[in-house]
Design an enzyme around this catalytic site. Structure first.
Site, mmCIF file in Angstrom:
data_model
loop_
_atom_site.group_PDB
_atom_site.id
_atom_site.type_symbol
_atom_site.label_atom_id
_atom_site.label_comp_id
_atom_site.label_asym_id
_atom_site.label_seq_id
_atom_site.Cartn_x
_atom_site.Cartn_y
_atom_site.Cartn_z
ATOM 1 N N HIS A 54 16.711 -0.783 3.957
ATOM 2 C CA HIS A 54 16.548 -1.364 5.444
ATOM 3 C C HIS A 54 17.316 -2.871 5.121
ATOM 4 O O HIS A 54 17.487 -3.176 4.224
ATOM 5 C CB HIS A 54 15.319 -1.318 5.823
ATOM 6 C CG HIS A 54 14.381 -2.114 5.471
ATOM 7 N ND1 HIS A 54 13.827 -1.839 3.945
ATOM 8 C CD2 HIS A 54 13.451 -3.260 5.757
ATOM 9 C CE1 HIS A 54 12.808 -2.955 3.749
ATOM 10 N NE2 HIS A 54 12.714 -3.413 4.884
ATOM 11 N N HIS A 56 16.192 -5.698 6.103
ATOM 12 C CA HIS A 56 15.717 -7.040 6.002
ATOM 13 C C HIS A 56 16.250 -7.840 4.920
ATOM 14 O O HIS A 56 16.654 -7.099 3.807
ATOM 15 C CB HIS A 56 14.274 -6.987 5.715
ATOM 16 C CG HIS A 56 13.448 -6.316 7.083
ATOM 17 N ND1 HIS A 56 12.336 -5.854 7.294
ATOM 18 C CD2 HIS A 56 14.064 -6.710 8.338
ATOM 19 C CE1 HIS A 56 11.943 -5.594 8.460
ATOM 20 N NE2 HIS A 56 13.153 -6.047 9.213
ATOM 21 N N ASP A 58 15.117 -9.366 2.171
ATOM 22 C CA ASP A 58 14.690 -9.243 0.843
ATOM 23 C C ASP A 58 14.893 -8.125 0.349
ATOM 24 O O ASP A 58 14.482 -7.901 -0.779
ATOM 25 C CB ASP A 58 13.279 -9.540 1.132
ATOM 26 C CG ASP A 58 12.346 -8.861 1.946
ATOM 27 O OD1 ASP A 58 12.863 -8.311 2.862
ATOM 28 O OD2 ASP A 58 11.154 -8.438 1.611
ATOM 29 N N HIS A 59 15.677 -7.242 0.960
ATOM 30 C CA HIS A 59 16.134 -5.852 0.503
ATOM 31 C C HIS A 59 17.844 -5.914 0.360
ATOM 32 O O HIS A 59 18.210 -5.576 -0.514
ATOM 33 C CB HIS A 59 15.467 -4.864 1.478
ATOM 34 C CG HIS A 59 14.087 -4.833 1.308
ATOM 35 N ND1 HIS A 59 13.441 -3.899 0.289
ATOM 36 C CD2 HIS A 59 13.145 -5.448 1.834
ATOM 37 C CE1 HIS A 59 12.159 -4.165 0.608
ATOM 38 N NE2 HIS A 59 11.720 -5.125 1.419
ATOM 39 N N HIS A 112 9.405 0.782 10.462
ATOM 40 C CA HIS A 112 9.380 -0.782 10.139
ATOM 41 C C HIS A 112 10.712 -1.039 10.613
ATOM 42 O O HIS A 112 10.857 -2.352 11.131
ATOM 43 C CB HIS A 112 9.452 -0.580 8.542
ATOM 44 C CG HIS A 112 9.487 -2.000 7.977
ATOM 45 N ND1 HIS A 112 8.352 -2.691 7.991
ATOM 46 C CD2 HIS A 112 10.279 -2.686 7.202
ATOM 47 C CE1 HIS A 112 8.539 -3.983 7.616
ATOM 48 N NE2 HIS A 112 9.608 -3.770 6.852
ATOM 49 N N ASP A 135 10.124 -0.237 2.613
ATOM 50 C CA ASP A 135 8.931 -0.771 3.310
ATOM 51 C C ASP A 135 8.191 0.154 4.315
ATOM 52 O O ASP A 135 7.664 -0.182 5.471
ATOM 53 C CB ASP A 135 9.299 -2.023 4.006
ATOM 54 C CG ASP A 135 9.448 -3.388 3.226
ATOM 55 O OD1 ASP A 135 9.318 -2.944 1.723
ATOM 56 O OD2 ASP A 135 9.745 -4.512 3.540
ATOM 57 N N HIS A 174 7.515 -3.301 -2.529
ATOM 58 C CA HIS A 174 6.654 -4.406 -2.760
ATOM 59 C C HIS A 174 5.626 -4.293 -3.670
ATOM 60 O O HIS A 174 5.067 -2.972 -3.483
ATOM 61 C CB HIS A 174 6.181 -5.042 -1.561
ATOM 62 C CG HIS A 174 7.270 -5.750 -0.545
ATOM 63 N ND1 HIS A 174 7.481 -7.070 -0.716
ATOM 64 C CD2 HIS A 174 8.316 -5.295 0.328
ATOM 65 C CE1 HIS A 174 8.633 -7.556 0.102
ATOM 66 N NE2 HIS A 174 8.913 -6.323 1.061
#
Length: 258
Positions: A54, A56, A58-59, A112, A135, A174
């Protein structure tokens, strides 16, 4: 097929999937490109594909840099997600292959984010399949409903991911397992599977080891968000349907300060 965990940032995981026959590799959510390239070099593999769950940061935040460092790499992401530096947009059910033996199936698992993709991977017959859930599905938990509804999360968790074979290994985005199991034990204090898995997770983390992977079968035993079809869980939170129960448990988790 070989799967390597690559811890990134504070609690993220990237993963490298290696086809052993050809030494071709794919990487899931490579947020720290230099770290990814070091692991590729150490294992003598040729990075071919990037699989983004996805949008975001941090990905997907390492995509631009990785593309500069490996110009011919293909970066896959959901067609409904605005994934940075994406070269190939995926729909639900799209199929990819890696090397000689690895097949990759794109599963749209929205909520998400609206275009979130989980990647279902099969290798040789003796390999248990694996699913990379970003996530959407965490070990004993699920992602926050940033861009979707409880109905969508129910479909993503209990129908799409829940219909995968029980031995399928679950690799999430995570390391949230201990907190998730601590919360799960407030929903089901008498669930022995949850307390046993929490003790196991505590031991793993004490020695700095990941709690990933789980399996789809284990999630049905220990993840409150995947147990919402059970009348006793619905009753515990005072709800009448699976979707309503999922919404309520997510709300309880958001408010929980464990």
């Amino acid at each position: 097929m070989q799967i390597l965990h690559i811890p990134c940032l504070e609690d993220n995981y990237s993963y490298m999937i290696i086809d052993e026959a050809t030494k071709e590799a794919a990487v899931v959510d490579p947020v720290e490109p230099h770290k990814i390239l070091r692991v590729a070099q150490e294992n003598g593999v040729d990075l071919k594909l990037v699989l983004i769950t996805h949008h975001h940061w941090d990905h997907a935040g390492g995509n631009e840099k990785l593309k500069q460092l490996v110009p011919d790499i293909k970066i896959f992401g959901g067609s409904l997600d605005n994934v940075q530096a994406c070269t190939n947009k995926l729909e639900n059910g799209d199929k990819l292959s890696l090397g000689a033996d690895i097949n990759i199936l794109s599963l749209h698992t929205p909520c998400h984010t609206k275009g979130h993709i989980s990647y279902y991977i099969t290798g040789k017959e003796e390999d248990d399949p694996a699913v990379f859930t970003g996530d959407t599905l965490f070990i004993a938990g699920c992602g926050k409903f940033f861009e979707g509804t409880a109905e969508q999360m129910y479909q993503s968790l209990c129908t799409t991911l829940g219909s995968l074979p029980k031995p399928t290994r679950v690799y999430c985005g995570h390391e949230y397992t201990m907190k998730n199991l601590q919360f799960a034990s407030t929903v089901e204090p008498d669930n022995v599977s949850i307390s046993q898995k929490l003790s196991w997770a505590e031991q793993k983390r004490k020695t700095g080891l990941p709690t990933v992977p789980s399996t789809i079968g284990e999630e049905f035993e220990t993840n409150p968000f995947m147990r919402v079809d059970l009348p006793e869980i619905q009753e515990k939170v005072g709800c009448k349907s699976a979707v309503e129960t999922l919404r309520k448990i997510r709300q309880l988790k958001d408010e929980w300060r464990g």
